[in-house]
Design a protein around this motif. Structure first.
Motif, PDB file in Angstrom:
ATOM      1  N   LYS A  67       0.835  -1.203   0.000  1.00 38.43           N
ATOM      2  CA  LYS A  67       0.000   0.000   0.000  1.00 38.43           C
ATOM      3  C   LYS A  67       0.869   1.252   0.000  1.00 38.43           C
ATOM      4  CE  LYS A  67      -3.709   2.312   2.480  1.00 38.43           C
ATOM      5  NZ  LYS A  67      -4.626   2.251   3.612  1.00 38.43           N
ATOM      6  N   GLN A  68       1.929   1.255   0.795  1.00 39.99           N
ATOM      7  CA  GLN A  68       2.841   2.396   0.845  1.00 39.99           C
ATOM      8  C   GLN A  68       3.525   2.600  -0.502  1.00 39.99           C
ATOM      9  OE1 GLN A  68       3.280   4.703   3.212  1.00 39.99           O
ATOM     10  NE2 GLN A  68       4.734   5.748   1.890  1.00 39.99           N
ATOM     11  N   VAL A  69       3.978   1.516  -1.098  1.00 35.49           N
ATOM     12  CA  VAL A  69       4.635   1.594  -2.403  1.00 35.49           C
ATOM     13  C   VAL A  69       3.675   2.145  -3.452  1.00 35.49           C
ATOM     14  CG1 VAL A  69       5.609   0.208  -4.287  1.00 35.49           C
ATOM     15  CG2 VAL A  69       6.335  -0.216  -1.937  1.00 35.49           C
ATOM     16  N   LEU A  70       2.461   1.639  -3.497  1.00 33.83           N
ATOM     17  CA  LEU A  70       1.484   2.117  -4.478  1.00 33.83           C
ATOM     18  C   LEU A  70       1.140   3.592  -4.257  1.00 33.83           C
ATOM     19  CD1 LEU A  70      -0.850  -0.980  -4.779  1.00 33.83           C
ATOM     20  CD2 LEU A  70       0.583  -0.011  -6.582  1.00 33.83           C
ATOM     21  N   THR A  71       1.094   4.020  -3.009  1.00 33.61           N
ATOM     22  CA  THR A  71       0.849   5.435  -2.713  1.00 33.61           C
ATOM     23  C   THR A  71       1.983   6.293  -3.262  1.00 33.61           C
ATOM     24  OG1 THR A  71      -0.400   4.869  -0.738  1.00 33.61           O
ATOM     25  CG2 THR A  71       0.477   7.108  -0.853  1.00 33.61           C
ATOM     26  N   GLU A  72       3.209   5.838  -3.071  1.00 36.57           N
ATOM     27  CA  GLU A  72       4.358   6.590  -3.572  1.00 36.57           C
ATOM     28  C   GLU A  72       4.439   6.541  -5.101  1.00 36.57           C
ATOM     29  OE1 GLU A  72       8.078   6.230  -1.404  1.00 36.57           O
ATOM     30  OE2 GLU A  72       6.960   5.557   0.365  1.00 36.57           O
ATOM     31  N   ILE A  73       4.069   5.419  -5.696  1.00 37.90           N
ATOM     32  CA  ILE A  73       4.007   5.335  -7.165  1.00 37.90           C
ATOM     33  C   ILE A  73       2.994   6.347  -7.688  1.00 37.90           C
ATOM     34  CG2 ILE A  73       3.265   3.900  -9.120  1.00 37.90           C
ATOM     35  CD1 ILE A  73       4.462   1.494  -7.630  1.00 37.90           C
ATOM     36  N   LYS A  74       1.859   6.431  -7.037  1.00 36.45           N
ATOM     37  CA  LYS A  74       0.815   7.378  -7.457  1.00 36.45           C
ATOM     38  C   LYS A  74       1.344   8.806  -7.452  1.00 36.45           C
ATOM     39  CE  LYS A  74      -3.813   8.965  -6.309  1.00 36.45           C
ATOM     40  NZ  LYS A  74      -4.903   8.913  -5.328  1.00 36.45           N
ATOM     41  N   GLU A  75       2.117   9.159  -6.432  1.00 30.49           N
ATOM     42  CA  GLU A  75       2.697  10.500  -6.359  1.00 30.49           C
ATOM     43  C   GLU A  75       3.651  10.750  -7.524  1.00 30.49           C
ATOM     44  OE1 GLU A  75       4.502  10.880  -2.502  1.00 30.49           O
ATOM     45  OE2 GLU A  75       2.603  10.510  -1.484  1.00 30.49           O
ATOM     46  N   VAL A  76       4.492   9.765  -7.821  1.00 29.03           N
ATOM     47  CA  VAL A  76       5.442   9.897  -8.929  1.00 29.03           C
ATOM     48  C   VAL A  76       4.695  10.040 -10.250  1.00 29.03           C
ATOM     49  CG1 VAL A  76       7.232   8.694 -10.262  1.00 29.03           C
ATOM     50  CG2 VAL A  76       7.332   8.684  -7.775  1.00 29.03           C
ATOM     51  N   VAL A  77       3.718   9.197 -10.465  1.00 25.25           N
ATOM     52  CA  VAL A  77       2.981   9.192 -11.731  1.00 25.25           C
ATOM     53  C   VAL A  77       2.157  10.467 -11.898  1.00 25.25           C
ATOM     54  CG1 VAL A  77       1.140   8.002 -13.014  1.00 25.25           C
ATOM     55  CG2 VAL A  77       2.953   6.684 -11.918  1.00 25.25           C
ATOM     56  N   SER A  78       1.547  10.945 -10.829  1.00 29.88           N
ATOM     57  CA  SER A  78       0.716  12.144 -10.957  1.00 29.88           C
ATOM     58  C   SER A  78       1.542  13.399 -11.220  1.00 29.88           C
ATOM     59  CB  SER A  78      -0.172  12.331  -9.740  1.00 29.88           C
ATOM     60  OG  SER A  78       0.601  12.543  -8.592  1.00 29.88           O
ATOM     61  N   ASP A  79       2.802  13.394 -10.798  1.00 31.68           N
ATOM     62  CA  ASP A  79       3.692  14.527 -11.050  1.00 31.68           C
ATOM     63  C   ASP A  79       4.538  14.350 -12.310  1.00 31.68           C
ATOM     64  OD1 ASP A  79       2.792  15.712  -8.717  1.00 31.68           O
ATOM     65  OD2 ASP A  79       4.469  14.983  -7.502  1.00 31.68           O
TER      66      ASP A  79
END
Length: 66
Positions: A20-32
């Motif tokens: 869950k933490q990894v996917l949250t951080e991936i989301k941040e990278v992808v959205s930016d």
């Protein structure tokens, strides 16, 4: 969209909270992300996460989620 077990997002023995933490951080990278969408460019953008969590822990949940 088909339903699936959340456990398929976990890489090997990785627990759900780490995934869950990894996917949250991936989301941040992808959205930016503003680069091109080539394989190499995306891997370069994800490199800090891959270094932090290991390749399988980042790329497997991303693949499974897509």
């Amino acid at each position: 969209m088909p339903e699936y077990e959340a456990a398929i997002l976990n890489w090997k023995t990785t627990d759900a909270s780490t995934t869950k933490q990894v996917l949250t951080e991936i989301k941040e990278v992808v959205s930016d992300y503003a680069g091109d969408y080539s394989r190499d460019s995306i891997l370069l953008a994800l490199e800090p996460l891959i270094t932090k969590y290991d390749k399988g822990n980042v790329l497997w949940p991303l693949r499974a989620a897509l």
